[in-house]
Enzyme design. Structure first.
Site, PDB file in Angstrom:
ATOM      1  N   TRP A  24     -18.083 -20.731  25.175  1.00  0.00           N
ATOM      2  CA  TRP A  24     -18.378 -20.780  23.727  1.00  0.00           C
ATOM      3  C   TRP A  24     -18.542 -22.200  23.198  1.00  0.00           C
ATOM      4  O   TRP A  24     -18.909 -22.380  22.048  1.00  0.00           O
ATOM      5  CB  TRP A  24     -17.264 -20.076  22.948  1.00  0.00           C
ATOM      6  CG  TRP A  24     -17.344 -18.590  22.993  1.00  0.00           C
ATOM      7  CD1 TRP A  24     -18.278 -17.817  23.626  1.00  0.00           C
ATOM      8  CD2 TRP A  24     -16.457 -17.670  22.339  1.00  0.00           C
ATOM      9  NE1 TRP A  24     -18.031 -16.487  23.421  1.00  0.00           N
ATOM     10  CE2 TRP A  24     -16.909 -16.371  22.633  1.00  0.00           C
ATOM     11  CE3 TRP A  24     -15.312 -17.820  21.551  1.00  0.00           C
ATOM     12  CZ2 TRP A  24     -16.269 -15.228  22.146  1.00  0.00           C
ATOM     13  CZ3 TRP A  24     -14.668 -16.689  21.077  1.00  0.00           C
ATOM     14  CH2 TRP A  24     -15.149 -15.410  21.361  1.00  0.00           C
ATOM     15  N   LYS A  25     -18.201 -23.182  24.005  1.00  0.00           N
ATOM     16  CA  LYS A  25     -18.258 -24.579  23.549  1.00  0.00           C
ATOM     17  C   LYS A  25     -17.479 -24.709  22.233  1.00  0.00           C
ATOM     18  O   LYS A  25     -16.472 -24.038  22.059  1.00  0.00           O
ATOM     19  CB  LYS A  25     -19.708 -25.031  23.405  1.00  0.00           C
ATOM     20  CG  LYS A  25     -20.557 -24.689  24.628  1.00  0.00           C
ATOM     21  CD  LYS A  25     -21.878 -25.376  24.638  1.00  0.00           C
ATOM     22  CE  LYS A  25     -22.718 -24.830  25.784  1.00  0.00           C
ATOM     23  NZ  LYS A  25     -23.640 -25.793  26.325  1.00  0.00           N
TER      24      LYS A  25
ATOM     25  N   GLU B  57     -21.063 -31.604  29.704  1.00  0.00           N
ATOM     26  CA  GLU B  57     -20.826 -32.188  28.372  1.00  0.00           C
ATOM     27  C   GLU B  57     -19.544 -33.019  28.376  1.00  0.00           C
ATOM     28  O   GLU B  57     -19.456 -34.045  27.702  1.00  0.00           O
ATOM     29  CB  GLU B  57     -20.794 -31.081  27.307  1.00  0.00           C
ATOM     30  CG  GLU B  57     -22.196 -30.512  27.085  1.00  0.00           C
ATOM     31  CD  GLU B  57     -22.244 -29.067  26.601  1.00  0.00           C
ATOM     32  OE1 GLU B  57     -21.216 -28.540  26.148  1.00  0.00           O
ATOM     33  OE2 GLU B  57     -23.333 -28.462  26.707  1.00  0.00           O
TER      34      GLU B  57
ATOM     35  N   GLU C 276     -24.752 -26.033  37.608  1.00  0.00           N
ATOM     36  CA  GLU C 276     -25.457 -26.102  36.330  1.00  0.00           C
ATOM     37  C   GLU C 276     -26.371 -27.334  36.292  1.00  0.00           C
ATOM     38  O   GLU C 276     -25.906 -28.446  36.004  1.00  0.00           O
ATOM     39  CB  GLU C 276     -24.455 -26.221  35.180  1.00  0.00           C
ATOM     40  CG  GLU C 276     -23.530 -25.036  35.056  1.00  0.00           C
ATOM     41  CD  GLU C 276     -23.047 -24.829  33.627  1.00  0.00           C
ATOM     42  OE1 GLU C 276     -23.242 -23.725  33.120  1.00  0.00           O
ATOM     43  OE2 GLU C 276     -22.516 -25.778  33.023  1.00  0.00           O
TER      44      GLU C 276
ATOM     45  N   GLY D  67     -28.686 -25.298  27.701  1.00  0.00           N
ATOM     46  CA  GLY D  67     -28.987 -25.255  26.266  1.00  0.00           C
ATOM     47  C   GLY D  67     -30.424 -25.615  25.929  1.00  0.00           C
ATOM     48  O   GLY D  67     -30.759 -25.861  24.774  1.00  0.00           O
TER      49      GLY D  67
ATOM     50  N   SER E 203     -29.212 -21.815  30.645  1.00  0.00           N
ATOM     51  CA  SER E 203     -30.141 -20.932  29.937  1.00  0.00           C
ATOM     52  C   SER E 203     -30.241 -19.531  30.565  1.00  0.00           C
ATOM     53  O   SER E 203     -31.310 -18.944  30.647  1.00  0.00           O
ATOM     54  CB  SER E 203     -31.522 -21.585  29.828  1.00  0.00           C
ATOM     55  OG  SER E 203     -31.419 -22.786  29.057  1.00  0.00           O
TER      56      SER E 203
ATOM     57  N   GLY F 276     -23.703 -20.266  28.156  1.00  0.00           N
ATOM     58  CA  GLY F 276     -23.359 -20.846  26.863  1.00  0.00           C
ATOM     59  C   GLY F 276     -23.939 -20.022  25.726  1.00  0.00           C
ATOM     60  O   GLY F 276     -23.365 -19.018  25.295  1.00  0.00           O
ATOM     61  N   GLY F 277     -25.096 -20.437  25.253  1.00  0.00           N
ATOM     62  CA  GLY F 277     -25.705 -19.850  24.050  1.00  0.00           C
ATOM     63  C   GLY F 277     -25.728 -18.329  24.014  1.00  0.00           C
ATOM     64  O   GLY F 277     -25.382 -17.711  22.999  1.00  0.00           O
TER      65      GLY F 277
END
Ligand code: PEP
Length: 248
Positions: free
Chosen positions: A10-11, A96, A166, A172, A211, A232-233
């Site tokens: 979820w960052k 990140e 990744e 992202g 992605s 993620g997204g």
């Protein structure tokens, strides 16, 4: 056989009430026999999510932790703190964190050891930058990061770890790797693990991340070495997360 593991990252998204609302929608739906479903949420959400996940098959993970158990490290969270909450997984070395918080391979390795010390399963992120890919260094970068992250583990610990391959240019951006490309790199990473730990390489789970969406997850998971996805997204909306688990 390795159980596929789908982990949502979820960052820095969702307040506690938003996390609870999400969970109420996915409970009983983002759960499938033979697939491990994990939500890696911000620290503030973890107590509420662990409580909400009781009695479900969804595991809760953190997105980082410090390598020391306690101390004067303002703003940090340690392994014992996560363990006491009932957290099972912890993402370590996400690109990140490496890019914005100066995490080195050495720090990631210390965190991996700390995770095992406290009974947490690390999801260790490795992957190349775009310029490294273009320079033909993808496999070298993944080898260096994998060997550094796993340094000093026992074969038993290595077998339990999860690696997420990744490629940074795919995170992202909406530009995912092809499934064939991801399979090629992940098979290579498994070979690196085999060189270090022998048969543990057949047990360690290696995800693809970058992605991943409900409409491409099946393609990735159809490859023999890809044991799941770090997402993620597309993990942020309940309907999308449910579809990821259904597609796995
Ligand atoms: C990630 O955060 O690890 C990730 C892969 O993000 P996204 O799915 O949005 O590319």
């Amino acid at each position: 056989m390795r159980t596929p593991i789908i982990a949502g990252n979820w960052k820095m998204f969702k307040t506690v009430s938003e996390a609870e609302a999400f969970f109420a929608e996915v409970k009983g739906k983002a759960e499938r026999p033979g697939v491990e479903s994990v939500i890696c949420a911000p620290f503030t959400n973890l107590p509420a999510l662990v409580k909400a996940a009781a009695g479900t098959t969804i595991a809760i993970g953190a997105q980082n932790m410090h390598f020391e158990d306690s101390g004067a490290f303002t703003g940090e969270i340690s392994g014992p703190m996560l363990k006491e909450l009932g957290v099972k997984y912890v993402i370590l070395g996400h690109s990140e964190r490496r890019a914005y918080f100066a995490e080195t391979d050495e720090i990631v390795n210390k965190k991996v050891h700390a995770a095992f010390k406290h009974g947490l399963t690390p999801i260790i992120c490795v992957g190349e930058k775009l310029e490294e890919r273009e320079a033909g260094k993808t496999k070298d970068v993944c080898k260096t990061q994998t060997e550094a992250a796993l340094k000093g583990l026992t074969a038993e610990q290595a077998a339990q770890a999860v690696i997420a391959y990744e490629p940074i240019w795919a995170i992202g951006t909406g530009k995912s790797s092809t499934a064939d490309d991801a399979e090629d790199v992940i098979a290579y990473i498994r070979g690196v693990v085999r060189g270090l730990f022998g048969e543990a390489a057949d047990k360690i789970r290696i995800q693809y991340g970058g992605s991943v969406k409900p409409d491409n997850i099946r393609e990735f998971l159809s490859r023999p070495n890809i044991d799941g996805a770090l997402v993620g997204g597309a993990s942020l909306e309940p309907a999308s997360y449910i579809k990821l688990i259904e597609g796995a």
